[in-house]
Scaffold this motif. Sequence first.
Motif, PDB file in Angstrom:
ATOM      1  N   UNK A   8       0.822  -1.207   0.000  1.00 49.37           N
ATOM      2  CA  UNK A   8       0.000   0.000   0.000  1.00 49.37           C
ATOM      3  C   UNK A   8       0.862   1.266   0.000  1.00 49.37           C
ATOM      4  N   UNK A   9       1.915   1.281   0.795  1.00 49.83           N
ATOM      5  CA  UNK A   9       2.799   2.447   0.845  1.00 49.83           C
ATOM      6  C   UNK A   9       3.495   2.666  -0.499  1.00 49.83           C
ATOM      7  N   UNK A  10       3.877   1.586  -1.162  1.00 53.50           N
ATOM      8  CA  UNK A  10       4.484   1.711  -2.487  1.00 53.50           C
ATOM      9  C   UNK A  10       3.490   2.315  -3.483  1.00 53.50           C
ATOM     10  N   UNK A  11       2.223   1.857  -3.398  1.00 54.34           N
ATOM     11  CA  UNK A  11       1.184   2.387  -4.275  1.00 54.34           C
ATOM     12  C   UNK A  11       0.970   3.882  -4.040  1.00 54.34           C
ATOM     13  N   UNK A  12       0.939   4.279  -2.788  1.00 55.65           N
ATOM     14  CA  UNK A  12       0.755   5.693  -2.457  1.00 55.65           C
ATOM     15  C   UNK A  12       1.927   6.539  -2.967  1.00 55.65           C
ATOM     16  N   UNK A  13       3.150   5.981  -2.883  1.00 55.84           N
ATOM     17  CA  UNK A  13       4.318   6.695  -3.387  1.00 55.84           C
ATOM     18  C   UNK A  13       4.237   6.889  -4.898  1.00 55.84           C
ATOM     19  N   UNK A  14       3.708   5.877  -5.590  1.00 51.47           N
ATOM     20  CA  UNK A  14       3.542   5.991  -7.041  1.00 51.47           C
ATOM     21  C   UNK A  14       2.535   7.078  -7.380  1.00 51.47           C
ATOM     22  N   UNK A  15       1.416   7.089  -6.675  1.00 52.66           N
ATOM     23  CA  UNK A  15       0.401   8.116  -6.886  1.00 52.66           C
ATOM     24  C   UNK A  15       0.988   9.511  -6.638  1.00 52.66           C
ATOM     25  N   UNK A  16       1.746   9.628  -5.560  1.00 53.36           N
ATOM     26  CA  UNK A  16       2.316  10.920  -5.206  1.00 53.36           C
ATOM     27  C   UNK A  16       3.349  11.372  -6.229  1.00 53.36           C
ATOM     28  N   UNK A  17       4.168  10.451  -6.723  1.00 51.41           N
ATOM     29  CA  UNK A  17       5.220  10.809  -7.679  1.00 51.41           C
ATOM     30  C   UNK A  17       4.633  11.515  -8.904  1.00 51.41           C
ATOM     31  N   UNK A  18       3.496  11.017  -9.375  1.00 47.63           N
ATOM     32  CA  UNK A  18       2.953  11.539 -10.623  1.00 47.63           C
ATOM     33  C   UNK A  18       1.715  12.408 -10.426  1.00 47.63           C
ATOM     34  N   UNK A  19       1.410  12.726  -9.175  1.00 43.12           N
ATOM     35  CA  UNK A  19       0.285  13.607  -8.909  1.00 43.12           C
ATOM     36  C   UNK A  19      -1.059  13.010  -9.240  1.00 43.12           C
ATOM     37  N   UNK A  20      -1.172  11.690  -9.207  1.00 41.35           N
ATOM     38  CA  UNK A  20      -2.450  11.026  -9.475  1.00 41.35           C
ATOM     39  C   UNK A  20      -3.331  11.113  -8.234  1.00 41.35           C
ATOM     40  N   UNK A  21      -4.586  11.451  -8.384  1.00 39.87           N
ATOM     41  CA  UNK A  21      -5.459  11.578  -7.207  1.00 39.87           C
ATOM     42  C   UNK A  21      -5.735  10.228  -6.552  1.00 39.87           C
ATOM     43  N   UNK A  22      -5.686  10.213  -5.243  1.00 31.74           N
ATOM     44  CA  UNK A  22      -6.020   9.001  -4.480  1.00 31.74           C
ATOM     45  C   UNK A  22      -7.534   8.940  -4.282  1.00 31.74           C
ATOM     46  N   UNK A  23      -8.104   7.769  -4.530  1.00 35.80           N
ATOM     47  CA  UNK A  23      -9.538   7.580  -4.404  1.00 35.80           C
ATOM     48  C   UNK A  23      -9.867   6.858  -3.098  1.00 35.80           C
ATOM     49  N   UNK A  24     -11.043   7.114  -2.506  1.00 36.62           N
ATOM     50  CA  UNK A  24     -11.399   6.494  -1.220  1.00 36.62           C
ATOM     51  C   UNK A  24     -11.355   4.966  -1.243  1.00 36.62           C
ATOM     52  N   UNK A  25     -11.683   4.348  -2.374  1.00 38.36           N
ATOM     53  CA  UNK A  25     -11.725   2.891  -2.433  1.00 38.36           C
ATOM     54  C   UNK A  25     -10.452   2.235  -2.893  1.00 38.36           C
ATOM     55  N   UNK A  26      -9.364   2.990  -3.021  1.00 37.68           N
ATOM     56  CA  UNK A  26      -8.121   2.433  -3.555  1.00 37.68           C
ATOM     57  C   UNK A  26      -7.580   1.298  -2.685  1.00 37.68           C
ATOM     58  N   UNK A  27      -7.604   1.467  -1.377  1.00 33.44           N
ATOM     59  CA  UNK A  27      -7.030   0.450  -0.494  1.00 33.44           C
ATOM     60  C   UNK A  27      -7.745  -0.882  -0.658  1.00 33.44           C
ATOM     61  N   UNK A  28      -9.058  -0.890  -0.645  1.00 27.78           N
ATOM     62  CA  UNK A  28      -9.800  -2.142  -0.756  1.00 27.78           C
ATOM     63  C   UNK A  28      -9.669  -2.740  -2.142  1.00 27.78           C
ATOM     64  N   UNK A  29      -9.563  -1.878  -3.131  1.00 28.65           N
ATOM     65  CA  UNK A  29      -9.359  -2.390  -4.486  1.00 28.65           C
ATOM     66  C   UNK A  29      -8.024  -3.114  -4.598  1.00 28.65           C
ATOM     67  N   UNK A  30      -6.996  -2.542  -3.987  1.00 32.68           N
ATOM     68  CA  UNK A  30      -5.678  -3.171  -4.018  1.00 32.68           C
ATOM     69  C   UNK A  30      -5.683  -4.478  -3.223  1.00 32.68           C
ATOM     70  N   UNK A  31      -6.352  -4.489  -2.093  1.00 35.62           N
ATOM     71  CA  UNK A  31      -6.435  -5.709  -1.284  1.00 35.62           C
ATOM     72  C   UNK A  31      -7.128  -6.818  -2.064  1.00 35.62           C
ATOM     73  N   UNK A  32      -8.217  -6.511  -2.744  1.00 32.99           N
ATOM     74  CA  UNK A  32      -8.946  -7.522  -3.525  1.00 32.99           C
ATOM     75  C   UNK A  32      -8.041  -8.095  -4.625  1.00 32.99           C
ATOM     76  N   UNK A  33      -7.319  -7.210  -5.309  1.00 35.87           N
ATOM     77  CA  UNK A  33      -6.435  -7.699  -6.366  1.00 35.87           C
ATOM     78  C   UNK A  33      -5.334  -8.597  -5.808  1.00 35.87           C
TER      79      UNK A  33
END
Length: 276
Positions: free
Chosen positions: A247-272
């Motif tokens: 999850x922290x790696x995913x957040x770092x990727x979002x931050x690097x490129x200025x991609x907006x974080x969505x409320x359901x991102x964590x659960x979506x990543x967990x499901x995958x």
Amino acid sequence: MPQETHPAIEVVMAVHNGADWLEQQVATIAAQTHRPSRLLVLNDGSSDGSGALLEQLEAAYGGWLQQLMPVPPGQPRGCVMSFAELLAATTAPYVALADQDDLWDPTKLANSLEMLLAAEARAARSGKPQPLLVHSDARLIDAFGQPLYASWWQRQGLAPPPRDLWHLAARNRVMGCTALLNRALLEAGLPIPHQAVLHDWWLALVAQRAHGLLQMPQATLSYRFHGANLSQPARWWQWPQRGWAVWRQWCALRQRFGDPQQPGDLWRLVRRRLRG
């Protein structure tokens, strides 16, 4: 084409207690049909004979093998920090990652570069450099070089290529030792953030985000499977810790490129991740 007209490729290799196989691996890199312009090595705190062997190889290859300042014995920093330093020291338009104990096929770099150049030619029509990474399958051999499995992908139960960015974010599907990347990817991916779980995973995510993750179906090397690199499956009590790292790696990727974080991102990543 004459060798001097070939685009320059540098190879980077982090070494930690690799004396048993290092000389063989260096020989297969030097024997490439598209010979890299430089092999850049970092000795990450080795306590075996790797340091002395690297000095011998540096002299034997006449400056083609070059070392960064070694890390003191017994104080390894790990592969992520080592490869981050190595990649930052490169200057060539194309860079390949190497493990210390594999055996490369003679045409590994040539075939990977051919695919990468074709993708760059397609991307050039848009007028903007595209971050690109080519990776492949690998055969598995044991410590003595005897064959174990014909396909790393099949043994690991991978379903390459990644279906989308989320698929790759949930599980690393790229063997860094098979990877060749272009300068545009390095410019986008460096510096590697401290949240990165693995350097190759991070670079693959950056490439996938740019729709530049390319896959060769055939094996390009023999990956040596031995006691020092056998990965153990996570115990149930380690799942939250590993999940948090992903999850922290995913957040770092979002931050690097200025991609907006969505409320359901964590659960979506967990499901995958649970789906594999």
